[in-house]
Design a protein around this motif. Structure first.
Motif, PDB file in Angstrom:
ATOM      1  N   PHE A   1      29.750  36.255  48.363  1.00  0.00           N
ATOM      2  CA  PHE A   1      29.881  35.182  49.328  1.00  0.00           C
ATOM      3  C   PHE A   1      30.699  34.060  48.698  1.00  0.00           C
ATOM      4  O   PHE A   1      30.280  33.454  47.700  1.00  0.00           O
ATOM      5  CB  PHE A   1      28.507  34.645  49.751  1.00  0.00           C
ATOM      6  N   ASN A   2      31.895  33.792  49.313  1.00  0.00           N
ATOM      7  CA  ASN A   2      32.757  32.706  48.837  1.00  0.00           C
ATOM      8  C   ASN A   2      33.042  32.816  47.331  1.00  0.00           C
ATOM      9  O   ASN A   2      33.024  31.826  46.600  1.00  0.00           O
ATOM     10  CB  ASN A   2      32.116  31.350  49.148  1.00  0.00           C
ATOM     11  N   GLY A   3      33.280  34.026  46.882  1.00  0.00           N
ATOM     12  CA  GLY A   3      33.635  34.238  45.488  1.00  0.00           C
ATOM     13  C   GLY A   3      32.464  34.294  44.531  1.00  0.00           C
ATOM     14  O   GLY A   3      32.652  34.538  43.336  1.00  0.00           O
ATOM     15  N   SER A   4      31.246  34.091  45.011  1.00  0.00           N
ATOM     16  CA  SER A   4      30.057  34.174  44.153  1.00  0.00           C
ATOM     17  C   SER A   4      29.281  35.451  44.472  1.00  0.00           C
ATOM     18  O   SER A   4      29.446  36.040  45.536  1.00  0.00           O
ATOM     19  CB  SER A   4      29.163  32.942  44.344  1.00  0.00           C
ATOM     20  N   VAL A   5      28.436  35.837  43.552  1.00  0.00           N
ATOM     21  CA  VAL A   5      27.664  37.069  43.695  1.00  0.00           C
ATOM     22  C   VAL A   5      26.238  36.713  44.089  1.00  0.00           C
ATOM     23  O   VAL A   5      25.586  35.882  43.444  1.00  0.00           O
ATOM     24  CB  VAL A   5      27.653  37.873  42.376  1.00  0.00           C
ATOM     25  N   PHE A   6      25.743  37.345  45.146  1.00  0.00           N
ATOM     26  CA  PHE A   6      24.384  37.075  45.623  1.00  0.00           C
ATOM     27  C   PHE A   6      23.393  38.018  44.951  1.00  0.00           C
ATOM     28  O   PHE A   6      23.456  39.233  45.119  1.00  0.00           O
ATOM     29  CB  PHE A   6      24.320  37.235  47.145  1.00  0.00           C
ATOM     30  N   MET A   7      22.511  37.460  44.152  1.00  0.00           N
ATOM     31  CA  MET A   7      21.429  38.187  43.482  1.00  0.00           C
ATOM     32  C   MET A   7      21.920  39.515  42.889  1.00  0.00           C
ATOM     33  O   MET A   7      21.595  40.596  43.404  1.00  0.00           O
ATOM     34  CB  MET A   7      20.273  38.430  44.449  1.00  0.00           C
ATOM     35  N   PRO A   8      22.709  39.465  41.848  1.00  0.00           N
ATOM     36  CA  PRO A   8      23.249  40.700  41.253  1.00  0.00           C
ATOM     37  C   PRO A   8      22.144  41.597  40.718  1.00  0.00           C
ATOM     38  O   PRO A   8      21.125  41.125  40.223  1.00  0.00           O
ATOM     39  CB  PRO A   8      24.125  40.164  40.110  1.00  0.00           C
ATOM     40  N   SER A   9      22.365  42.881  40.833  1.00  0.00           N
ATOM     41  CA  SER A   9      21.377  43.844  40.331  1.00  0.00           C
ATOM     42  C   SER A   9      21.674  44.249  38.890  1.00  0.00           C
ATOM     43  O   SER A   9      20.782  44.723  38.174  1.00  0.00           O
ATOM     44  CB  SER A   9      21.360  45.093  41.222  1.00  0.00           C
ATOM     45  N   VAL A  10      22.936  44.079  38.473  1.00  0.00           N
ATOM     46  CA  VAL A  10      23.357  44.475  37.125  1.00  0.00           C
ATOM     47  C   VAL A  10      24.192  43.369  36.499  1.00  0.00           C
ATOM     48  O   VAL A  10      25.034  42.761  37.177  1.00  0.00           O
ATOM     49  CB  VAL A  10      24.172  45.795  37.151  1.00  0.00           C
ATOM     50  N   LEU A  11      23.960  43.099  35.215  1.00  0.00           N
ATOM     51  CA  LEU A  11      24.764  42.152  34.450  1.00  0.00           C
ATOM     52  C   LEU A  11      25.491  42.888  33.333  1.00  0.00           C
ATOM     53  O   LEU A  11      25.085  43.988  32.941  1.00  0.00           O
ATOM     54  CB  LEU A  11      23.882  41.051  33.844  1.00  0.00           C
ATOM     55  N   THR A  12      26.553  42.273  32.836  1.00  0.00           N
ATOM     56  CA  THR A  12      27.333  42.868  31.751  1.00  0.00           C
ATOM     57  C   THR A  12      27.323  41.929  30.553  1.00  0.00           C
ATOM     58  O   THR A  12      27.788  40.793  30.643  1.00  0.00           O
ATOM     59  CB  THR A  12      28.789  43.124  32.187  1.00  0.00           C
ATOM     60  N   LEU A  13      26.770  42.402  29.463  1.00  0.00           N
ATOM     61  CA  LEU A  13      26.726  41.622  28.222  1.00  0.00           C
ATOM     62  C   LEU A  13      28.003  41.880  27.427  1.00  0.00           C
ATOM     63  O   LEU A  13      28.310  43.026  27.090  1.00  0.00           O
ATOM     64  CB  LEU A  13      25.497  42.005  27.392  1.00  0.00           C
ATOM     65  N   VAL A  14      28.738  40.826  27.130  1.00  0.00           N
ATOM     66  CA  VAL A  14      30.008  40.957  26.431  1.00  0.00           C
ATOM     67  C   VAL A  14      29.808  41.336  24.969  1.00  0.00           C
ATOM     68  O   VAL A  14      30.569  42.107  24.391  1.00  0.00           O
ATOM     69  CB  VAL A  14      30.813  39.636  26.536  1.00  0.00           C
ATOM     70  N   GLY A  15      28.763  40.805  24.371  1.00  0.00           N
ATOM     71  CA  GLY A  15      28.565  40.968  22.929  1.00  0.00           C
ATOM     72  C   GLY A  15      28.863  39.653  22.243  1.00  0.00           C
ATOM     73  O   GLY A  15      28.169  38.655  22.465  1.00  0.00           O
ATOM     74  N   ILE A  16      29.906  39.613  21.430  1.00  0.00           N
ATOM     75  CA  ILE A  16      30.324  38.378  20.761  1.00  0.00           C
ATOM     76  C   ILE A  16      31.737  38.060  21.231  1.00  0.00           C
ATOM     77  O   ILE A  16      32.709  38.646  20.737  1.00  0.00           O
ATOM     78  CB  ILE A  16      30.278  38.522  19.224  1.00  0.00           C
ATOM     79  N   PRO A  17      31.889  37.156  22.204  1.00  0.00           N
ATOM     80  CA  PRO A  17      33.227  36.845  22.741  1.00  0.00           C
ATOM     81  C   PRO A  17      34.184  36.372  21.650  1.00  0.00           C
ATOM     82  O   PRO A  17      33.845  35.510  20.842  1.00  0.00           O
ATOM     83  CB  PRO A  17      32.936  35.712  23.741  1.00  0.00           C
ATOM     84  N   GLY A  18      35.369  36.979  21.638  1.00  0.00           N
ATOM     85  CA  GLY A  18      36.362  36.636  20.626  1.00  0.00           C
ATOM     86  C   GLY A  18      36.341  37.539  19.418  1.00  0.00           C
ATOM     87  O   GLY A  18      37.291  37.563  18.628  1.00  0.00           O
ATOM     88  N   LEU A  19      35.254  38.292  19.268  1.00  0.00           N
ATOM     89  CA  LEU A  19      35.141  39.212  18.126  1.00  0.00           C
ATOM     90  C   LEU A  19      34.911  40.648  18.596  1.00  0.00           C
ATOM     91  O   LEU A  19      34.342  41.459  17.861  1.00  0.00           O
ATOM     92  CB  LEU A  19      33.994  38.770  17.203  1.00  0.00           C
ATOM     93  N   GLU A  20      35.352  40.944  19.808  1.00  0.00           N
ATOM     94  CA  GLU A  20      35.104  42.285  20.361  1.00  0.00           C
ATOM     95  C   GLU A  20      35.688  43.390  19.483  1.00  0.00           C
ATOM     96  O   GLU A  20      35.099  44.476  19.380  1.00  0.00           O
ATOM     97  CB  GLU A  20      35.698  42.396  21.774  1.00  0.00           C
ATOM     98  N   LEU A  21      36.820  43.134  18.838  1.00  0.00           N
ATOM     99  CA  LEU A  21      37.483  44.175  18.045  1.00  0.00           C
ATOM    100  C   LEU A  21      36.743  44.484  16.735  1.00  0.00           C
ATOM    101  O   LEU A  21      36.946  45.554  16.158  1.00  0.00           O
ATOM    102  CB  LEU A  21      38.928  43.752  17.735  1.00  0.00           C
ATOM    103  N   VAL A  22      35.914  43.564  16.287  1.00  0.00           N
ATOM    104  CA  VAL A  22      35.201  43.781  15.016  1.00  0.00           C
ATOM    105  C   VAL A  22      33.695  43.895  15.219  1.00  0.00           C
ATOM    106  O   VAL A  22      32.940  43.901  14.258  1.00  0.00           O
ATOM    107  CB  VAL A  22      35.520  42.656  14.006  1.00  0.00           C
ATOM    108  N   GLN A  23      33.263  43.976  16.481  1.00  0.00           N
ATOM    109  CA  GLN A  23      31.831  44.072  16.745  1.00  0.00           C
ATOM    110  C   GLN A  23      31.203  45.303  16.103  1.00  0.00           C
ATOM    111  O   GLN A  23      30.054  45.258  15.641  1.00  0.00           O
ATOM    112  CB  GLN A  23      31.568  44.102  18.255  1.00  0.00           C
TER     113      GLN A  23
END
Length: 316
Positions: free
Chosen positions: A4-26
């Motif tokens: 709705f208007n670019g926002s997500v209504f009550m998402p069922s799943v989230l995505t954890l990035v890990g450590i932003p900026g260090l994805e290549l060495v995670q």
């Protein structure tokens, strides 16, 4: 998942990035984290086995230590398996309800650990400042009440944070969480609504638990130091101080890491995000890793039992 208007209504799943900026060495960061987790499991399990098997350790100080070991195992297990799944196996998705459950468990175990450190400080305070009444004061009934109170306090004070997110926040700007686990503020910042109540609640809970505990722990150790330095004999002062040194080390590393992570996360806007995330991760991983090492090195009874367990020769 409704939009709705670019926002997500009550998402069922989230995505954890890990450590932003260090994805290549995670994947490489996961190696020391995994080693710390394994040492935490082995060290705390060894302490539990030793305390359970040695009847002379069935006293308040070591019973609290056993509870602390269980809490450390549970706390590190709440985050490490999922974190390694993100770092090594590219499994960042987590259901929204599971994320809230992880959040509740993490904050509850943190609060429980703080409460146990307070109980240990009170135990040392009575043992040193009023030794003749220690056995009477720290009875089985009091130990049970303290343990139940610490656990109930942790659940009661942390649950409103989870409830406010679940029932009050409906719209989210994104489902991507810039963190390696479900941290309260990381989820709250995703909201596309007014979340001032959530932020205030988080601050109140943190100060109600950590603020209360640190005041009384500090008071206990100040009184202990005053009593110790008033002892006439140097040997008695050293013996009394040695019974507290492990507790003081654990107390300092837990609260210093906690406050540093807490304040930089909320007020350190100029600090890179990956520094925030690493601090938060280390705050949860270092205490379970260091606690058994500190108690194993600094506590004579634990050290002797560890050496006896590891190096005793079984009769042929």
């Amino acid at each position: 998942m409704a939009m709705f208007n670019g926002s997500v209504f009550m998402p069922s799943v989230l995505t954890l990035v890990g450590i932003p900026g260090l994805e290549l060495v995670q994947c490489w960061i996961g190696i020391p984290f995994c080693i710390m987790y394994i040492i935490a499991l082995i060290g705390n399990s060894l302490i539990l086995v030793i305390i359970k098997s040695e009847k002379s350790l069935h006293i308040p100080m070591y019973i609290f230590l056993a509870i602390l070991a269980v809490t450390d195992i549970a706390l590190s297990t709440c985050i490490l398996p999922k974190m390694l799944g993100i770092f090594w196996f590219h499994m960042p998705q987590i259901s929204f309800d599971t994320c809230l459950l992880q959040m509740e468990l993490i904050h509850s175990f943190q609060a429980t650990e703080s409460g146990i450190l307070l109980a240990m400080a009170l135990d040392r305070y009575v043992a040193i400042c009023n030794p003749l009444r220690h056995a009477t004061i720290f009875s089985t009934q009091l130990m049970t009440c303290l343990g139940a109170s610490v656990l109930l306090r942790s659940l009661i004070l942390t649950f409103p944070m989870i409830l406010l997110i679940k029932c009050r926040v409906k719209y989210y700007r994104t489902t991507i969480v810039s963190h390696s686990y479900c941290e309260h503020m990381a989820i709250v910042k995703l909201a596309a609504e007014d979340v001032r109540i959530n932020k205030v609640c988080g601050l109140l809970v943190a100060f109600a638990i950590l603020g209360f505990d640190i005041v009384f722990i500090t008071f206990s150790y100040v009184r202990i130091f005053i009593t110790v330095f008033q002892l006439p004999q140097k040997e008695a002062r050293l013996k009394a101080f040695n019974t507290c040194i492990a507790h003081i080390c654990v107390f300092l590393q837990f609260y210093l890491l906690g406050f540093f992570s807490f304040f930089t996360h909320r007020f350190g806007a100029h600090i890179p995000s990956y520094v925030h995330i690493l601090q938060s991760d280390l705050y949860l991983l270092v205490p379970p890793f260091l606690n058994p090492i500190v108690y194993g090195v600094k506590t004579k009874q634990i050290r002797e039992q560890v050496l006896k367990t590891l190096f005793s020769k079984k009769p042929l």
